[in-house]
Design a protein around this motif. Sequence first.
Motif, short mmCIF file in Angstrom:
data_model
loop_
_atom_site.label_atom_id
_atom_site.label_comp_id
_atom_site.label_asym_id
_atom_site.label_seq_id
_atom_site.Cartn_x
_atom_site.Cartn_y
_atom_site.Cartn_z
N THR A 192 3.05 -3.19 3.29
CA THR A 192 4.31 -2.45 3.21
C THR A 192 3.96 -1.03 2.82
OG1 THR A 192 5.51 -4.43 2.53
CG2 THR A 192 6.56 -2.31 2.11
N GLU A 193 4.23 -0.09 3.71
CA GLU A 193 3.83 1.30 3.48
C GLU A 193 5.00 2.11 2.95
OE1 GLU A 193 2.19 5.23 5.87
OE2 GLU A 193 2.56 3.36 6.96
N GLY A 217 -5.92 0.65 6.32
CA GLY A 217 -7.15 -0.08 6.58
C GLY A 217 -7.26 -0.44 8.04
N GLN A 218 -8.46 -0.87 8.43
CA GLN A 218 -8.71 -1.23 9.82
C GLN A 218 -7.91 -2.47 10.21
OE1 GLN A 218 -10.43 0.12 12.35
NE2 GLN A 218 -9.85 -1.59 13.64
N GLU A 219 -7.19 -2.36 11.31
CA GLU A 219 -6.43 -3.50 11.80
C GLU A 219 -7.39 -4.58 12.29
OE1 GLU A 219 -3.47 -4.38 15.54
OE2 GLU A 219 -3.16 -2.52 14.40
N ARG A 220 -7.10 -5.84 11.95
CA ARG A 220 -7.97 -6.93 12.36
C ARG A 220 -7.15 -8.11 12.87
NH1 ARG A 220 -8.30 -10.56 7.98
NH2 ARG A 220 -7.42 -9.72 6.04
N ASP A 221 -7.81 -9.02 13.54
CA ASP A 221 -7.13 -10.18 14.11
C ASP A 221 -6.69 -11.13 13.01
OD1 ASP A 221 -7.61 -9.18 16.62
OD2 ASP A 221 -9.51 -10.26 16.84
N SER A 222 -5.53 -11.76 13.23
CA SER A 222 -4.99 -12.72 12.26
C SER A 222 -5.41 -14.13 12.64
CB SER A 222 -3.47 -12.63 12.22
OG SER A 222 -2.93 -13.63 11.38
N ARG A 223 -5.86 -14.90 11.64
CA ARG A 223 -6.22 -16.30 11.86
C ARG A 223 -5.35 -17.22 10.99
NH1 ARG A 223 -11.00 -16.76 14.63
NH2 ARG A 223 -12.22 -14.85 14.87
N PRO A 278 -2.79 -8.01 9.71
CA PRO A 278 -3.77 -7.75 8.64
C PRO A 278 -4.44 -6.40 8.82
CG PRO A 278 -4.04 -9.97 9.52
CD PRO A 278 -3.10 -9.27 10.44
N HIS A 279 -4.55 -5.66 7.73
CA HIS A 279 -5.26 -4.39 7.68
C HIS A 279 -6.23 -4.43 6.51
CE1 HIS A 279 -1.85 -3.15 10.19
NE2 HIS A 279 -2.55 -2.07 10.54
N GLY A 280 -7.50 -4.13 6.79
CA GLY A 280 -8.49 -4.19 5.73
C GLY A 280 -8.58 -5.59 5.16
N VAL A 281 -8.44 -5.73 3.83
CA VAL A 281 -8.49 -7.05 3.20
C VAL A 281 -7.09 -7.62 3.00
CG1 VAL A 281 -10.65 -6.53 2.02
CG2 VAL A 281 -8.50 -6.01 0.88
N ALA A 282 -6.05 -6.84 3.29
CA ALA A 282 -4.68 -7.29 3.10
C ALA A 282 -4.20 -8.06 4.31
CB ALA A 282 -3.76 -6.09 2.83
N THR A 300 0.84 -1.19 0.00
CA THR A 300 0.00 0.00 0.00
C THR A 300 0.87 1.23 0.00
OG1 THR A 300 -1.68 -1.15 1.22
CG2 THR A 300 -1.82 1.23 1.19
N SER A 301 0.59 2.14 -0.90
CA SER A 301 1.24 3.44 -0.90
C SER A 301 0.19 4.48 -0.63
CB SER A 301 1.92 3.71 -2.24
OG SER A 301 2.94 2.76 -2.46
N PRO A 302 0.48 5.50 0.21
CA PRO A 302 -0.55 6.45 0.52
C PRO A 302 -1.00 7.19 -0.73
CG PRO A 302 1.43 7.00 1.74
CD PRO A 302 1.71 5.78 0.97
#
Length: 633
Positions: free
Chosen positions: A479-480, A429-435, A471-475, A2-4
């Motif tokens: 790498t920012e 993106g929104q940070e989410r839990d990793s499974r 994980p952020h969003g769907v990713a 992801t690039s801003p």
Amino acid sequence: MTSPGNNQGQPPADNPQASVPKQYSFLWLSAAIFLMVLWLQENRQPHLQELAYSDFKSAVVNEQIAEITLKEDNITGRFTDRGKASFRTDTGERDSEGFHTVRPPIADDSLLPLLEDHGVTIRALPTGLTWWQELIRGFLPWLLLLALMFWFWGAAQKRIAPGGLFDFGRSKARRARKETSTTTLEDVAGIESAKRDIAEIIDFLKSPDKYRALGAVMPKGVLLVGPPGTGKTLLARAIAGEAEVPFFSISASEFIEMFVGVGAARVRDLFLEARKEAPALIFIDELDAVGRSRGAGLGGGHDEREQTLNQILTEMDGFEAHENVLVLSATNRPDVLDSALLRPGRFDRTITLDRPHRDAREAILNVHVRKVPLAGDVNLAQLAGRTIGLSGADLKNLVNEAALTAARENLNSVNAHCFDVAHDRIVLGQERDSRLSPAEREVVAYHECGHAIMAYYMPKADPLTKVTIIPHGVAMGVTEQTPREDHYHLTESYLKDRIKVMLGGRSAEKIIYGEVSTGAQNDLKEATTLIRRMIGQWGMSEKIGPLGLSIGEEHVFLGREMGLPREFSEKMAELIDTEIQAQLVALEKATLEFLTEHRRQLELLTKAVLEKETLSLEEVGEVIESEKKRKTA
């Protein structure tokens, strides 16, 4: 990788939904009164004991019946004192003045003589209904049905046309007043040139004689053009707050209805209202909803949208001169607007609003943090440098997300950490839990570290900011990269280094595992789109040459379906596809060779990111530089 990379509501009295509860209340009240009348009619009669017909005849013989009333087969009557005591004792029912029984369908000729012999008073009621009862019974159901139909019809009519059927063609524009508007030009930052143009128009409306003395004529229309979130609607709200003239605001989609001719009628009514109170301003938001080029659709020139557009054109430049009414419109798709709208005499002036540059972003942030208590470690200039590519609406959302983060953490002020969290939420993106399983987590780590090493080393690529496997969003990992400055011209070397960074994740998987996964789907899509534009639109290919072809654009397939000719032959299309494939393969080969040479750094960086999950630029640099020192020692 992801690039801003903003309606004033109508007053409650004009709300069509406000009358519906009143109608429901009236309906329920009428039903309640009707049920109460039935209940009173039922309960006004005294309680009557039910007697079997044989018991009734026995009571007559025993002189326990005082009088009866006959109505068809129904017999009601009153006991004598002896009858009261007898039936209370025998049946155990409560004391009652009367009784009720029903004659059997077989004729009983002995009943009347029996009653006369025992001195029972006999009364008879007419068997039919009176004329008014028959009238009510015949017409009342139909009256109720018609009343219900009219009620539903009226409710539906008010939903579509709040003022009634004859108000269907009235304009839905909302009028804003200066004394009720809370937005001014001081609330608009980062678009100083646009503010100067708007201030000139406001000054013309306030003091037109100064301009007319010099022969100047006020523009009839001003078109605000820019990407979503760049402040077009906000600027219109500021004009409503600054101008000392009536301001009518409406969205272009509000003209359109399912009935042909309604949109044109609403346009006429809007301009009529504006001319009555001239000088006045009309703001039409999202003009492309009705202003698209005519003749390009399936409806020909007779559909509702095109009739509405024709009426707008007529009102802006018809037989009458509307010199005291200015039309202000906004759109993010000026390329699809009809050419008749854009000619002088209609929309004379176009104001372009682009994504803000660094100084403009800092000014916008200063506007949005006026009511936000900031901690001492917040540097708005530095934050503006990190938010390249964000629009004014994005920056407003950034400040709001930071304030929400501070409230969530029970802080008294918004600090730099809150802005970091808000920035990651918006950009990554929104940070989410990793499974993920450990093996999948390792694949993601190698993939992201491949991106990170290419971004770290490529001289023309945007600098690396952080790498994370959270994980952020769907990713599954991110790498920012943050550009050093705003880009207005992209060089070929910059674009190729950018594609190498995109291919770094896939190449790292191929080096480590000997195969690739589905995690590079988005990277490949972006890389293919970018190389296609480089070759077909920007002339960055020796084989194709300096050609600008309409490829990679949004409406190519639509144009082909409509029968529009393509700008290049099948042979050229095949050549372009071959060149795209060749350049992508060459760039991937270079990426594979570079990562193979730096495999040890890739493995060490992957190990570090698996331990910490997120690495900053400084931490990535420490891992890479330490390995370089060990290698040279």
